[in-house]
Design an enzyme around this catalytic site. Sequence first.
Site, PDB file in Angstrom:
ATOM      1  N   GLY A  16       0.774  -1.205   0.268  1.00 21.73           N
ATOM      2  CA  GLY A  16      -0.116  -0.151   0.026  1.00 21.73           C
ATOM      3  C   GLY A  16       0.791   1.420   0.066  1.00 21.73           C
ATOM      4  N   GLY A  20      -0.721   7.744   0.270  1.00 19.39           N
ATOM      5  CA  GLY A  20      -0.920   7.966   1.839  1.00 19.39           C
ATOM      6  C   GLY A  20       0.459   7.487   2.659  1.00 19.39           C
ATOM      7  N   ILE A  21       0.059   6.966   3.711  1.00 22.42           N
ATOM      8  CA  ILE A  21       1.082   6.779   4.848  1.00 22.42           C
ATOM      9  C   ILE A  21       1.994   5.851   4.076  1.00 22.42           C
ATOM     10  CG2 ILE A  21       1.210   5.864   7.216  1.00 22.42           C
ATOM     11  CD1 ILE A  21      -1.571   6.774   7.633  1.00 22.42           C
ATOM     12  N   TYR A 168     -14.281  -2.055   9.142  1.00 21.18           N
ATOM     13  CA  TYR A 168     -13.036  -1.477   9.153  1.00 21.18           C
ATOM     14  C   TYR A 168     -12.193  -1.865  10.448  1.00 21.18           C
ATOM     15  CZ  TYR A 168      -9.008   1.656   9.091  1.00 21.18           C
ATOM     16  OH  TYR A 168      -7.672   2.449   9.053  1.00 21.18           O
TER      17      TYR A 168
HETATM   18  N1  LIG Z   1      -5.629   7.652   7.358  1.00 23.00           N
HETATM   19  C1  LIG Z   1      -5.806   7.314   8.778  1.00 23.00           C
HETATM   20  O1  LIG Z   1      -6.469   8.239   9.498  1.00 23.00           O
HETATM   21  C2  LIG Z   1      -5.443   6.330   9.287  1.00 23.00           C
HETATM   22  C3  LIG Z   1      -5.842   5.818  10.730  1.00 23.00           C
HETATM   23  C4  LIG Z   1      -5.475   4.799  11.372  1.00 23.00           C
HETATM   24  C5  LIG Z   1      -4.687   3.644  10.679  1.00 23.00           C
HETATM   25  N2  LIG Z   1      -4.499   3.879   9.251  1.00 23.00           N
HETATM   26  C6  LIG Z   1      -3.950   2.844   8.498  1.00 23.00           C
HETATM   27  O2  LIG Z   1      -2.830   3.290   7.957  1.00 23.00           O
HETATM   28  C7  LIG Z   1      -2.593   2.396   6.667  1.00 23.00           C
HETATM   29  C8  LIG Z   1      -2.446   3.066   5.424  1.00 23.00           C
HETATM   30  O3  LIG Z   1      -3.724   4.071   5.158  1.00 23.00           O
HETATM   31  P1  LIG Z   1      -3.741   5.501   4.452  1.00 23.00           P
HETATM   32  O4  LIG Z   1      -4.562   6.263   5.524  1.00 23.00           O
HETATM   33  O5  LIG Z   1      -2.290   5.823   3.894  1.00 23.00           O
HETATM   34  O6  LIG Z   1      -4.721   4.928   3.207  1.00 23.00           O
HETATM   35  P2  LIG Z   1      -4.510   5.352   1.698  1.00 23.00           P
HETATM   36  O7  LIG Z   1      -4.165   6.719   1.431  1.00 23.00           O
HETATM   37  O8  LIG Z   1      -5.769   4.791   1.377  1.00 23.00           O
HETATM   38  O9  LIG Z   1      -3.615   4.207   1.300  1.00 23.00           O
HETATM   39  C9  LIG Z   1      -3.790   2.780   1.338  1.00 23.00           C
HETATM   40  C10 LIG Z   1      -2.972   1.923   0.358  1.00 23.00           C
HETATM   41  O10 LIG Z   1      -3.499   0.734   0.383  1.00 23.00           O
HETATM   42  C11 LIG Z   1      -3.709   0.351  -0.795  1.00 23.00           C
HETATM   43  N3  LIG Z   1      -4.681  -0.747  -1.355  1.00 23.00           N
HETATM   44  C12 LIG Z   1      -5.800  -0.297  -0.920  1.00 23.00           C
HETATM   45  N4  LIG Z   1      -6.852  -1.388  -1.455  1.00 23.00           N
HETATM   46  C13 LIG Z   1      -6.017  -2.217  -1.802  1.00 23.00           C
HETATM   47  C14 LIG Z   1      -6.211  -3.437  -2.608  1.00 23.00           C
HETATM   48  N5  LIG Z   1      -7.270  -3.827  -2.709  1.00 23.00           N
HETATM   49  N6  LIG Z   1      -5.144  -4.371  -2.914  1.00 23.00           N
HETATM   50  C15 LIG Z   1      -3.851  -3.822  -2.528  1.00 23.00           C
HETATM   51  N7  LIG Z   1      -3.780  -2.612  -1.992  1.00 23.00           N
HETATM   52  C16 LIG Z   1      -4.682  -1.744  -1.799  1.00 23.00           C
HETATM   53  C17 LIG Z   1      -3.693   1.435  -1.695  1.00 23.00           C
HETATM   54  O11 LIG Z   1      -3.227   1.474  -3.102  1.00 23.00           O
HETATM   55  P3  LIG Z   1      -4.212   1.059  -4.506  1.00 23.00           P
HETATM   56  O12 LIG Z   1      -5.225   2.202  -4.343  1.00 23.00           O
HETATM   57  O13 LIG Z   1      -3.072   1.427  -5.550  1.00 23.00           O
HETATM   58  O14 LIG Z   1      -4.411  -0.224  -4.436  1.00 23.00           O
HETATM   59  C18 LIG Z   1      -2.779   2.421  -1.082  1.00 23.00           C
HETATM   60  O15 LIG Z   1      -1.625   2.376  -1.376  1.00 23.00           O
HETATM   61  C19 LIG Z   1      -3.798   1.475   6.690  1.00 23.00           C
HETATM   62  O16 LIG Z   1      -3.530   0.261   7.394  1.00 23.00           O
HETATM   63  C20 LIG Z   1      -4.743   2.327   7.531  1.00 23.00           C
HETATM   64  O17 LIG Z   1      -5.768   1.173   8.054  1.00 23.00           O
HETATM   65  C21 LIG Z   1      -4.828   5.011   8.760  1.00 23.00           C
END
Ligand SMILES: NC(=O)c1ccc[n+]([C@@H]2O[C@H](COP(=O)([O-])OP(=O)(O)OC[C@H]3O[C@@H](n4cnc5c(N)ncnc54)[C@H](OP(=O)(O)O)[C@@H]3O)[C@@H](O)[C@H]2O)c1
Length: 286
Positions: A16, A20-21, A168
């Site tokens: 991922g 994002g992160i 989630y």
């Molecule tokens: N944002 C927050 O507030 C927050 C808070 C707590 C925890 N987190 C955790 O932090 C982590 C990163 O989240 P983020 O906020 O950076 O989200 P994000 O910007 O949506 O990034 C998610 C990543 O996961 C990939 N992904 C999504 N669906 C996928 C699939 N079906 N197969 C393969 N890859 C997939 C996306 O790539 P593609 O779209 O290219 O597939 C993207 O690179 C996650 O584990 C999330 O649960 C986030």
Amino acid sequence: MNDAADMDGQVALVTGATGGIGRATARRLGEFGAHVVVTGRSRERGEETVRDIERAGGSAQFFRADFAAMATVRALADEFRDRYDRLDVLVNNAACSADARRLTADGHELTLAVNHLAPYLLTHDLLDVLVETPDARIVNTSSTVHRRGGVDLADLRLESNYDALAAYARSKLANLLFTTELAARLDDIPVNAVHPGFVPGSGLYRDGSLPVRLFTALAARLPVVGTSVAEAADGLVRLAVASDTTGTYFEGREPAHPDPRVHDARLREHLWNVSAALVGIDPDWP
Ligand SMILES: NC(=O)c1ccc[n+]([C@@H]2O[C@H](COP(=O)([O-])OP(=O)(O)OC[C@H]3O[C@@H](n4cnc5c(N)ncnc54)[C@H](OP(=O)(O)O)[C@@H]3O)[C@@H](O)[C@H]2O)c1
């Protein structure tokens, strides 16, 4: 911000990392000298991450993989093993939050498949490479929202009353149950989990319900609410670089108390066995 670290000669895999992160984490590990393998579904955004890392003087490779399909997760692990003979750090970060109940082609509830079953299987399939690499580490990305999750092992497909946040939260609780159980089973490799912080500007909320999208769009404009992707990467990077703890849950850079259910060994074992059955592997691992 993390202090500089020397990861020259190391190989990191960040799932991922097309945005994002995950992208911010991959960039930082690349700056530290690691060769970073980044994954996601979007080739365009994956290659952008690779270029970012290369511009900063690092090296990286993108593997396209959709974690909704367990066969794709296995193919990713095979492809990795064909190209690399070491894995210093595996960062299980990819996740989604599905606004409506969807079943994958394998028959799994989508959020559970992408957020829990995929990292469970990927870790299983790459464990021998990790074991062969001195001082390897595993970092899983969870969330404070895990405290709102319930794991009803009789209703893993969420047949009734689908709620996006509940789905989630369940997957993030599963991340912690998996982290703690794997840490208990593994002697030599630290396995930890991190809540990176609330990042309203990441892509995670893109597919949320209208109220969630409105709230996060507003929150992203208010500097006092939440944190940036770069800051959120800090906790992951810290544990990805080196770890003197295992089975620990962090909020950012600080160890924190997870929900008490994480200490329930029966629940952890149950989820482990059910997960193995769902992805078609022998539960008796590592
Ligand atoms: N944002 C927050 O507030 C927050 C808070 C707590 C925890 N987190 C955790 O932090 C982590 C990163 O989240 P983020 O906020 O950076 O989200 P994000 O910007 O949506 O990034 C998610 C990543 O996961 C990939 N992904 C999504 N669906 C996928 C699939 N079906 N197969 C393969 N890859 C997939 C996306 O790539 P593609 O779209 O290219 O597939 C993207 O690179 C996650 O584990 C999330 O649960 C986030």
